[in-house]
Design an enzyme around this catalytic site. Structure first.
Site, PDB file in Angstrom:
ATOM      1  N   CYS A 144       0.859  -1.238  -0.051  1.00 50.64           N
ATOM      2  CA  CYS A 144      -0.156   0.204   0.004  1.00 50.64           C
ATOM      3  C   CYS A 144       0.896   1.218  -0.034  1.00 50.64           C
ATOM      4  CB  CYS A 144      -0.815   0.017   1.414  1.00 50.64           C
ATOM      5  SG  CYS A 144      -2.142   1.237   1.291  1.00 50.64           S
ATOM      6  N   ARG A 153       1.656  16.209  -5.410  1.00 50.16           N
ATOM      7  CA  ARG A 153       2.301  17.040  -6.697  1.00 50.16           C
ATOM      8  C   ARG A 153       3.408  17.612  -6.198  1.00 50.16           C
ATOM      9  NH1 ARG A 153      -1.403  16.519 -10.666  1.00 50.16           N
ATOM     10  NH2 ARG A 153      -3.454  16.095 -10.206  1.00 50.16           N
ATOM     11  N   GLY A 155       6.355  15.744  -5.572  1.00 50.84           N
ATOM     12  CA  GLY A 155       7.473  14.716  -5.869  1.00 50.84           C
ATOM     13  C   GLY A 155       7.793  13.668  -4.867  1.00 50.84           C
ATOM     14  N   LYS A 158       7.078   9.738  -6.027  1.00 55.65           N
ATOM     15  CA  LYS A 158       8.215   9.053  -6.948  1.00 55.65           C
ATOM     16  C   LYS A 158       9.301   8.823  -5.947  1.00 55.65           C
ATOM     17  CE  LYS A 158       6.924  11.039 -11.180  1.00 55.65           C
ATOM     18  NZ  LYS A 158       7.309  12.079 -12.174  1.00 55.65           N
ATOM     19  N   GLU A 178       1.972  -4.108  -5.505  1.00 58.48           N
ATOM     20  CA  GLU A 178       0.683  -5.008  -5.431  1.00 58.48           C
ATOM     21  C   GLU A 178      -0.343  -4.421  -6.132  1.00 58.48           C
ATOM     22  OE1 GLU A 178      -2.437  -6.493  -1.981  1.00 58.48           O
ATOM     23  OE2 GLU A 178      -0.360  -6.549  -1.745  1.00 58.48           O
ATOM     24  N   SER A 191       4.954   7.229 -14.363  1.00 60.51           N
ATOM     25  CA  SER A 191       5.927   8.212 -14.787  1.00 60.51           C
ATOM     26  C   SER A 191       7.248   7.663 -14.239  1.00 60.51           C
ATOM     27  CB  SER A 191       5.476   9.579 -14.116  1.00 60.51           C
ATOM     28  OG  SER A 191       6.394  10.493 -14.297  1.00 60.51           O
ATOM     29  N   TYR A 238       7.119  -6.651 -31.207  1.00 59.03           N
ATOM     30  CA  TYR A 238       6.946  -7.987 -30.922  1.00 59.03           C
ATOM     31  C   TYR A 238       7.642  -8.652 -32.367  1.00 59.03           C
ATOM     32  CZ  TYR A 238       5.576 -12.463 -29.197  1.00 59.03           C
ATOM     33  OH  TYR A 238       5.633 -13.869 -28.853  1.00 59.03           O
ATOM     34  N   LYS A 262      10.447  14.800 -16.911  1.00 60.25           N
ATOM     35  CA  LYS A 262      11.345  15.737 -16.218  1.00 60.25           C
ATOM     36  C   LYS A 262      12.173  15.010 -14.941  1.00 60.25           C
ATOM     37  CE  LYS A 262       8.225  18.242 -13.371  1.00 60.25           C
ATOM     38  NZ  LYS A 262       7.597  19.695 -13.317  1.00 60.25           N
TER      39      LYS A 262
END
Length: 286
Positions: A144, A153, A155, A158, A178, A191, A238, A262
């Site tokens: 989770c 928003r 960062g 990430k 998961e 992203s 493929y 970016k």
């Protein structure tokens, strides 16, 4: 069965946050229009007076567990569910106010929690977290994941994703989150995967000769997630029964100029990580 959401607002630290979904807080707490939650110990309250009194007397100023990462004002704490079950249950209850797709479990023993905080002179303020199973038969490296709405928003999603892959690589595991992912989670992962793969291919002498296995070994991203990402970027085809990367150095450079690819605002500095795996791939196979 659809659960009715009674809690409209969450008071958490300095933030009053509109909630999104139902969370099974017990009794009258689950019927409160505004729920007050201590940002340090996560205790929940129904009344502002109780909240003010608790804030004055609460002695906790950081998550329990061990601080395993610190860079500037960014800290990440590892909390073991078995050792701190109440704190982890309270964290999951609060997170459920913003997650619709996850089942809430009250047995914390199978999980580790990695809690991202911004630290100042007042203490460590929870920004977000991810949990992971101690032993995942499917090599899931995230069970989770959530960044609190006031911090989205910026960062931090990430950063948490990158951190999960750092831990996986140290464990010798090729991991994946998961499923199902929330819509926001799916966007963040897509992203992250795209930027990571583009950066890896950018540094290759002949990106078109890079293999999926090489990208997986370097990034810790599974073959399936790499194929999915490169298909979305139209960089794979493929051919003769296998997936082949089909891209030029110019295409990669052009993609990295786009705003959605970016450089992340926050990156993991391995020199700031103090952590050893609880399990390694070798020990799990023994």
């Amino acid at each position: 069965i659809t659960k009715i959401k009674y809690i409209d607002k969450l008071q958490f630290g300095n933030y009053e946050i509109d909630t999104w979904y139902f969370s099974p807080y017990p009794g009258d707490y689950g019927q409160a229009r505004t729920l007050y939650v201590c940002e340090y110990c996560l205790k929940y309250m129904r009344f502002r007076q109780s909240y003010a009194y608790h804030q004055y007397h609460c002695e906790r100023r950081m998550p329990p567990g061990k601080e395993i990462y610190r860079k500037g004002n960014i800290s990440i704490y590892e909390v073991i569910g078995k050792e701190e079950p109440l704190y982890c249950q309270l964290l999951c209850l609060m997170a459920k106010l913003f997650l619709d797709h996850k089942v809430l479990y009250f047995d914390m023993d199978p999980f580790y929690f990695y809690i991202l905080c911004e630290t100042d002179s007042q203490g460590s303020h929870v920004v977000g977290y991810f949990s992971k199973e101690k032993k995942s038969m499917d090599n899931y490296n995230v069970a989770c994941i959530l960044v609190m709405p006031p911090h989205q928003r910026k960062g931090f999603s990430k950063l948490l994703i990158a951190f999960s892959y750092v831990l996986s690589r140290k464990e010798g595991v090729i991991g994946s989150p998961e499923t199902p992912l929330s819509d926001l989670g799916r966007l963040s992962y897509r992203s992250y995967w795209a930027y990571t793969l583009l950066e890896l291919m950018k540094n290759r002498c002949s990106p078109e000769q890079t293999t999926i296995k090489e990208l997986s070994d370097m990034s810790g991203i599974t073959h399936e997630d790499i194929i999915y990402t490169l298909q979305s970027l139209k960089m794979i085809k493929y051919w003769k029964g296998q997936n082949v990367i089909c891209v030029t150095a110019k295409t990669i450079r052009d993609h990295l100029q786009l705003p959605q690819f970016k450089q992340p605002k926050h990156t993991i500095d391995l020199d700031c990580l103090v952590w050893k795996p609880h399990n390694t791939a070798a020990s799990r196979m023994a």
